[in-house]
Design a protein around this motif. Structure first.
Motif, mmCIF file in Angstrom:
data_model
loop_
_atom_site.group_PDB
_atom_site.id
_atom_site.type_symbol
_atom_site.label_atom_id
_atom_site.label_comp_id
_atom_site.label_asym_id
_atom_site.label_seq_id
_atom_site.Cartn_x
_atom_site.Cartn_y
_atom_site.Cartn_z
ATOM 1 N N ASP A 1 9.959 -2.174 -1.370
ATOM 2 C CA ASP A 1 9.719 -1.091 -0.397
ATOM 3 C C ASP A 1 8.832 0.021 -0.985
ATOM 4 O OD1 ASP A 1 11.436 -0.052 -2.260
ATOM 5 O OD2 ASP A 1 12.890 0.744 -0.822
ATOM 6 N N ALA A 2 8.067 -0.315 -2.035
ATOM 7 C CA ALA A 2 7.288 0.721 -2.741
ATOM 8 C C ALA A 2 6.112 1.253 -1.921
ATOM 9 C CB ALA A 2 6.774 0.170 -4.072
ATOM 10 N N LEU A 3 5.579 0.422 -1.022
ATOM 11 C CA LEU A 3 4.367 0.819 -0.279
ATOM 12 C C LEU A 3 4.572 0.640 1.214
ATOM 13 C CD1 LEU A 3 1.679 -1.046 -2.427
ATOM 14 C CD2 LEU A 3 2.280 1.384 -2.541
ATOM 15 N N LYS A 4 3.902 1.508 1.968
ATOM 16 C CA LYS A 4 3.865 1.331 3.425
ATOM 17 C C LYS A 4 2.613 0.540 3.765
ATOM 18 C CE LYS A 4 5.900 5.796 4.539
ATOM 19 N NZ LYS A 4 5.331 6.605 3.445
ATOM 20 N N ASN A 5 2.637 -0.113 4.938
ATOM 21 C CA ASN A 5 1.484 -0.891 5.373
ATOM 22 C C ASN A 5 0.221 -0.031 5.431
ATOM 23 O OD1 ASN A 5 1.008 -3.506 5.867
ATOM 24 N ND2 ASN A 5 1.391 -3.411 8.068
ATOM 25 N N GLY A 6 -0.847 -0.517 4.793
ATOM 26 C CA GLY A 6 -2.136 0.184 4.868
ATOM 27 C C GLY A 6 -2.272 1.363 3.927
ATOM 28 N N GLU A 7 -1.242 1.622 3.136
ATOM 29 C CA GLU A 7 -1.284 2.770 2.237
ATOM 30 C C GLU A 7 -2.386 2.591 1.169
ATOM 31 O OE1 GLU A 7 2.199 5.672 0.703
ATOM 32 O OE2 GLU A 7 2.595 3.549 0.601
ATOM 33 N N ALA B 1 -4.359 -6.441 -14.435
ATOM 34 C CA ALA B 1 -4.803 -5.660 -13.269
ATOM 35 C C ALA B 1 -4.939 -6.544 -12.032
ATOM 36 C CB ALA B 1 -6.122 -4.956 -13.577
ATOM 37 N N SER B 2 -5.401 -7.786 -12.191
ATOM 38 C CA SER B 2 -5.559 -8.614 -10.991
ATOM 39 C C SER B 2 -4.198 -9.023 -10.440
ATOM 40 C CB SER B 2 -6.505 -9.793 -11.213
ATOM 41 O OG SER B 2 -5.929 -10.725 -12.045
ATOM 42 N N ALA B 3 -3.191 -9.192 -11.304
ATOM 43 C CA ALA B 3 -1.823 -9.481 -10.798
ATOM 44 C C ALA B 3 -1.307 -8.278 -10.011
ATOM 45 C CB ALA B 3 -0.888 -9.800 -11.971
ATOM 46 N N VAL B 4 -1.611 -7.079 -10.481
ATOM 47 C CA VAL B 4 -1.142 -5.875 -9.781
ATOM 48 C C VAL B 4 -1.845 -5.733 -8.422
ATOM 49 C CG1 VAL B 4 -0.896 -3.361 -9.916
ATOM 50 C CG2 VAL B 4 -0.467 -4.767 -11.933
ATOM 51 N N CYS B 5 -3.117 -6.101 -8.347
ATOM 52 C CA CYS B 5 -3.807 -6.097 -7.048
ATOM 53 C C CYS B 5 -3.095 -7.018 -6.066
ATOM 54 C CB CYS B 5 -5.263 -6.549 -7.197
ATOM 55 S SG CYS B 5 -6.296 -5.371 -8.075
ATOM 56 N N ARG B 6 -2.665 -8.169 -6.560
ATOM 57 C CA ARG B 6 -1.941 -9.110 -5.679
ATOM 58 C C ARG B 6 -0.634 -8.505 -5.201
ATOM 59 N NH1 ARG B 6 -0.725 -13.638 -8.975
ATOM 60 N NH2 ARG B 6 -2.198 -13.059 -10.611
ATOM 61 N N LEU B 7 0.073 -7.812 -6.087
ATOM 62 C CA LEU B 7 1.344 -7.174 -5.684
ATOM 63 C C LEU B 7 1.100 -6.144 -4.578
ATOM 64 C CD1 LEU B 7 3.173 -6.505 -9.077
ATOM 65 C CD2 LEU B 7 3.747 -8.232 -7.360
ATOM 66 N N VAL B 8 0.064 -5.330 -4.754
ATOM 67 C CA VAL B 8 -0.247 -4.295 -3.748
ATOM 68 C C VAL B 8 -0.498 -4.967 -2.404
ATOM 69 C CG1 VAL B 8 -1.974 -2.567 -3.055
ATOM 70 C CG2 VAL B 8 -1.164 -2.645 -5.425
ATOM 71 N N GLU B 9 -1.283 -6.040 -2.430
ATOM 72 C CA GLU B 9 -1.649 -6.688 -1.173
ATOM 73 C C GLU B 9 -0.471 -7.424 -0.547
ATOM 74 O OE1 GLU B 9 -5.183 -8.588 -2.595
ATOM 75 O OE2 GLU B 9 -6.311 -6.689 -2.438
ATOM 76 N N GLN B 10 0.403 -7.986 -1.388
ATOM 77 C CA GLN B 10 1.624 -8.624 -0.849
ATOM 78 C C GLN B 10 2.458 -7.634 -0.055
ATOM 79 O OE1 GLN B 10 4.349 -11.145 -3.273
ATOM 80 N NE2 GLN B 10 2.718 -11.100 -4.775
ATOM 81 N N LEU B 11 2.423 -6.359 -0.467
ATOM 82 C CA LEU B 11 3.219 -5.329 0.215
ATOM 83 C C LEU B 11 2.445 -4.657 1.340
ATOM 84 C CD1 LEU B 11 5.176 -3.559 -2.676
ATOM 85 C CD2 LEU B 11 5.833 -5.507 -1.277
ATOM 86 N N GLY B 12 1.232 -5.136 1.616
ATOM 87 C CA GLY B 12 0.446 -4.583 2.722
ATOM 88 C C GLY B 12 -0.327 -3.333 2.360
#
Ligand code: AMP
Length: 180
Positions: free
Chosen positions: A116-122, A137-148
């Protein structure tokens, strides 16, 4: 500060970073930022120079990558008026997580973020101390995108250009203050 003063400050920051050969293993030159952190002026200017790139861009969350990324991400988040989100190694975060595996020199590791760390589109800024191969860093980009979330940019203190981590992050904006 003028552009000339900024350039001499960047030279200053570069000169205070310590090379530690053969740490944590033979053949690696570890970029030790502890002398930079211990110098009030250099630490403050490092944060100012990185955060200054992102003012007015609507960033609402700054993601710090365990462990040295946390140290830089926290004051950058405060400067930007954004929240701070920790991305941690597997098993460290207390609540429900999503995970991304990434390759190490030998084998692989896993990074996690609270679901629940990010809201959609944040709009998210990812922060770490060193960019080497770019796997982290590329794994972290994937995490961000998985959360919207949207990766607005990746901010790195030290880029090891000869390892070509930037190539793994094509399609993302990447800013590094210091390059080797
Ligand atoms: P990579 O996934 O290869 O880009 O590695 C980046 C991660 O490993 C970052 O979180 C860095 O803190 C750490 N790292 C890699 N190489 C170095 C180095 N030479 N000195 C300090 N930290 C490093």
């Amino acid at each position: 500060m003028s552009e000339t003063q900024n350039i001499s400050m960047i030279e200053n920051i570069k000169s205070i970073i310590r090379d530690v050969p053969d740490f944590p293993k033979k053949g690696i030159i570890f970029k030790d930022i502890t002398p930079l952190l211990a110098s009030p002026e250099t630490f403050r200017e490092t944060i100012r120079l990185i955060a200054g790139k992102y003012k007015g861009r609507g960033i609402t969350k700054v993601l710090g990558i365990e462990a040295r990324g946390f140290i830089l991400a926290a004051p950058i988040a405060v400067e930007l008026g954004a929240g701070l989100i920790p991305v941690r190694k597997k098993g460290k975060l207390p609540y429900k997580t999503v995970s991304a595996a990434y390759a190490l020199e030998y084998g692989e590791d896993t990074l996690q973020i609270h679901e629940d760390a990010l809201k959609n589109g944040e709009k998210v800024l990812i922060v770490d101390d060193v960019l080497a191969t770019g796997g982290t860093a590329s794994a972290v980009c994937r995490l961000v995108e998985q959360l919207g979330g949207k990766v607005e940019s990746i901010a790195i203190l030290i880029e090891l250009e000869f390892l070509k981590g930037r190539d793994k992050l094509s399609g993302y904006e990447l800013f590094s203050l210091i390059k080797y």
